[in-house]
Design a protein around this motif. Structure first.
Motif, PDB file in Angstrom:
ATOM      1  N   LEU A 156       0.599  -1.199   0.114  1.00 58.38           N
ATOM      2  CA  LEU A 156       0.061  -0.042  -0.093  1.00 58.38           C
ATOM      3  C   LEU A 156       0.911   1.208  -0.210  1.00 58.38           C
ATOM      4  O   LEU A 156       0.591   2.404  -0.582  1.00 58.38           O
ATOM      5  N   THR A 157       2.024   1.207   0.680  1.00 57.99           N
ATOM      6  CA  THR A 157       2.833   2.351   0.801  1.00 57.99           C
ATOM      7  C   THR A 157       3.392   2.740  -0.815  1.00 57.99           C
ATOM      8  O   THR A 157       3.339   3.824  -1.259  1.00 57.99           O
ATOM      9  N   ASP A 158       3.811   1.546  -1.567  1.00 58.70           N
ATOM     10  CA  ASP A 158       4.187   1.572  -2.925  1.00 58.70           C
ATOM     11  C   ASP A 158       2.993   2.545  -3.684  1.00 58.70           C
ATOM     12  O   ASP A 158       3.155   3.313  -4.344  1.00 58.70           O
ATOM     13  N   LEU A 159       1.819   1.795  -3.522  1.00 59.59           N
ATOM     14  CA  LEU A 159       0.665   2.235  -4.327  1.00 59.59           C
ATOM     15  C   LEU A 159       0.430   3.592  -3.976  1.00 59.59           C
ATOM     16  O   LEU A 159       0.194   4.447  -4.927  1.00 59.59           O
ATOM     17  N   VAL A 160       0.446   4.014  -2.670  1.00 58.19           N
ATOM     18  CA  VAL A 160       0.233   5.559  -2.264  1.00 58.19           C
ATOM     19  C   VAL A 160       1.082   6.510  -2.972  1.00 58.19           C
ATOM     20  O   VAL A 160       1.022   7.561  -3.495  1.00 58.19           O
ATOM     21  N   LEU A 188      -6.225  -5.284  11.382  1.00 54.27           N
ATOM     22  CA  LEU A 188      -5.782  -5.409  10.148  1.00 54.27           C
ATOM     23  C   LEU A 188      -5.355  -3.963   9.790  1.00 54.27           C
ATOM     24  O   LEU A 188      -4.280  -3.313   9.317  1.00 54.27           O
ATOM     25  N   LEU A 189      -6.184  -2.871   9.587  1.00 51.47           N
ATOM     26  CA  LEU A 189      -6.170  -1.605   9.396  1.00 51.47           C
ATOM     27  C   LEU A 189      -5.199  -0.636  10.069  1.00 51.47           C
ATOM     28  O   LEU A 189      -4.469  -0.116   9.625  1.00 51.47           O
ATOM     29  N   ASP A 190      -5.367  -0.859  11.425  1.00 55.58           N
ATOM     30  CA  ASP A 190      -4.193   0.031  12.201  1.00 55.58           C
ATOM     31  C   ASP A 190      -2.808  -0.240  12.096  1.00 55.58           C
ATOM     32  O   ASP A 190      -2.033   0.817  11.590  1.00 55.58           O
ATOM     33  N   PRO A 191      -2.461  -1.614  11.986  1.00 54.68           N
ATOM     34  CA  PRO A 191      -0.815  -1.642  11.640  1.00 54.68           C
ATOM     35  C   PRO A 191      -0.573  -1.293  10.110  1.00 54.68           C
ATOM     36  O   PRO A 191       0.410  -0.719   9.973  1.00 54.68           O
ATOM     37  N   VAL A 192      -1.557  -1.686   9.211  1.00 56.87           N
ATOM     38  CA  VAL A 192      -1.269  -1.084   7.991  1.00 56.87           C
ATOM     39  C   VAL A 192      -1.366   0.153   7.683  1.00 56.87           C
ATOM     40  O   VAL A 192      -0.412   0.939   6.970  1.00 56.87           O
ATOM     41  N   ALA A 193      -1.881   0.940   8.330  1.00 56.00           N
ATOM     42  CA  ALA A 193      -1.885   2.442   8.426  1.00 56.00           C
ATOM     43  C   ALA A 193      -0.870   3.245   8.869  1.00 56.00           C
ATOM     44  O   ALA A 193      -0.208   4.128   8.332  1.00 56.00           O
ATOM     45  N   ARG A 206       1.848   5.380   6.771  1.00 57.76           N
ATOM     46  CA  ARG A 206       2.159   6.594   7.354  1.00 57.76           C
ATOM     47  C   ARG A 206       3.584   6.876   7.611  1.00 57.76           C
ATOM     48  O   ARG A 206       4.071   7.943   7.530  1.00 57.76           O
ATOM     49  N   ALA A 207       4.370   5.874   8.303  1.00 55.08           N
ATOM     50  CA  ALA A 207       5.675   5.835   8.478  1.00 55.08           C
ATOM     51  C   ALA A 207       6.578   5.926   7.359  1.00 55.08           C
ATOM     52  O   ALA A 207       7.880   6.457   7.260  1.00 55.08           O
ATOM     53  N   ASN A 208       6.154   5.467   6.046  1.00 58.49           N
ATOM     54  CA  ASN A 208       7.022   5.288   4.893  1.00 58.49           C
ATOM     55  C   ASN A 208       6.426   5.864   3.828  1.00 58.49           C
ATOM     56  O   ASN A 208       7.478   5.938   2.927  1.00 58.49           O
ATOM     57  N   ALA A 209       5.359   6.516   3.674  1.00 54.99           N
ATOM     58  CA  ALA A 209       5.069   6.976   2.218  1.00 54.99           C
ATOM     59  C   ALA A 209       5.764   8.164   2.297  1.00 54.99           C
ATOM     60  O   ALA A 209       6.292   8.980   3.139  1.00 54.99           O
ATOM     61  N   MET A 210       5.981   8.782   0.940  1.00 59.24           N
ATOM     62  CA  MET A 210       7.063   9.750   0.655  1.00 59.24           C
ATOM     63  C   MET A 210       6.244  11.267   0.916  1.00 59.24           C
ATOM     64  O   MET A 210       5.028  11.514   0.725  1.00 59.24           O
ATOM     65  N   GLY A 211       6.768  12.304   1.382  1.00 53.80           N
ATOM     66  CA  GLY A 211       6.371  13.540   1.421  1.00 53.80           C
ATOM     67  C   GLY A 211       5.053  13.809   2.158  1.00 53.80           C
ATOM     68  O   GLY A 211       4.866  13.198   3.272  1.00 53.80           O
ATOM     69  N   VAL A 236      -1.511  13.221   4.419  1.00 57.23           N
ATOM     70  CA  VAL A 236      -2.878  13.464   3.593  1.00 57.23           C
ATOM     71  C   VAL A 236      -3.635  12.292   3.396  1.00 57.23           C
ATOM     72  O   VAL A 236      -4.801  12.421   3.552  1.00 57.23           O
ATOM     73  N   VAL A 237      -3.195  11.081   3.005  1.00 59.84           N
ATOM     74  CA  VAL A 237      -3.873   9.974   2.591  1.00 59.84           C
ATOM     75  C   VAL A 237      -4.768   9.439   3.790  1.00 59.84           C
ATOM     76  O   VAL A 237      -4.220   9.480   5.002  1.00 59.84           O
TER      77      VAL A 237
END
Length: 329
Positions: free
Chosen positions: A256-260, A281-286, A290-295, A300-301
């Motif tokens: 999901l990080t890559d897709l975001v 499922l949702l909380d650790p994925v989120a 948030r820790a790895n998405a760019m910029g 925002v997401v």
């Protein structure tokens, strides 16, 4: 309300959803509400002729129960491979023996109105964008985490289909190069690790290894083992289940990080049976995203669970019909 207004001039549409285990039909109005919902087992072993006969019977029952008159159009949601533009089911693995079925033409003759066919995950993405978790979004990515992993995206208000109409195979991005075999023929796909089927398969392998090494687990002896068993045992602190579930959320979060990073959506939506685990499922994925998405995208997401539940297929089928046919009416 802005999105609903774009289809408000169109009429109630019959949505048909063909799954490997169940058929669902309903009349759907342009506000996204379903009417006259009918559900029945697929009984795919009966073959396409019998299944389609029962599907059409269910569709007529939905029309009668809804009391909205004849449908404006028919939309069909089904897993691929399929040719959406030609309206042909090519060889969907969840429907063995269904080879090159011209389902759109057959359905048009049956109901006397235009019919469109779309991949079920793509249709679900549009349904969640129009009427579900993505109502306030400009762009959305959607992953259905179920028997397999499918996906779809709406970018700046437009459903992404790709050059041949099969774009959005988000479940087949590589998360472990050279890893587990996937149903697509490649190795290391997200689906090969995080689908419900493969969560259960990885858990069974972990149980066998635990038994060999004398490690105890409450998953031992459960037949058939499912992803739900794994998430529930992990929630209770079972060490074997925790290991399997941790790998699941890590790989799903990585994907999901890559897709975001690629799409920069306002919202990323997770649907499908595995998401019944909810916050587990949702909380650790989120957190991973948030820790790895760019910029600023990490800030925002929004990550959301799908809101349309078991009717996402019929609502999505109707949404695709409005999307594809609306411009010509």
């Amino acid at each position: 309300m802005g999105k609903v207004s774009t289809v408000s001039a169109l009429g109630p549409t019959l949505g048909l959803d063909i799954g490997g285990t169940k058929l669902a039909t309903a009349m759907v109005t342009p506000d996204g509400r379903h009417h006259g919902l009918q559900i029945a087992p697929t009984r795919r072993e009966d073959g396409p002729d019998d299944v389609l006969r029962r599907l059409f019977d269910l569709g007529r029952a939905s029309i009668d129960a809804a009391g909205l008159g004849s449908p404006w159009a028919v939309g069909i949601s089904c897993g691929g491979p399929l040719d959406a533009l030609a309206g042909v089911l090519e060889c969907p693995p969840h429907l063995p023996g269904w080879l090159d079925i011209p389902i759109a033409d057959t359905t048009s003759r049956e109901f006397g109105v235009p019919t469109v066919l779309e991949n079920d995950a793509t249709a679900a993405a549009l349904a969640e964008y129009q009427f579900g978790a993505g109502v306030c979004a400009r762009s959305l990515i959607y992953l259905t985490v179920s028997t397999g992993i499918g996906g779809g995206s709406v970018i700046d208000g437009q459903l992404h289909r790709g050059a041949t109409g099969n774009g959005g195979e988000l479940g087949h991005i590589t998360v472990r190069p050279g890893g587990r075999h996937c149903t697509c023929g490649r190795r290391g796909c997200l689906e090969a690790y995080c689908s419900g089927t493969q969560i259960a398969a990885r858990a069974a392998e972990a149980v066998a290894l635990a038994q060999e090494t004398g490690r105890r687990t409450e998953l031992a002896g459960i037949e058939p083992l499912t992803a739900a068993h794994v998430s529930q045992a992990a929630a209770r602190g079972d060490a074997v289940a925790v290991d399997v579930w941790q790998e699941t959320v890590e790989l799903l979060g990585q994907a999901l990080t890559d897709l975001v990073n690629v799409f920069e959506p306002d919202v990323a939506v997770l649907g499908g049976g595995v998401t019944r685990a909810g916050a587990m499922l949702l909380d650790p994925v989120a957190h991973i995203v948030r820790a790895n998405a760019m910029g600023r995208e990490a800030e925002v997401v929004r990550l959301e669970l799908a809101t349309l539940g078991d009717v996402v297929g019929v609502v999505g089928a109707a949404a695709v019909a409005w999307d594809r046919l609306g411009a010509s009416h």
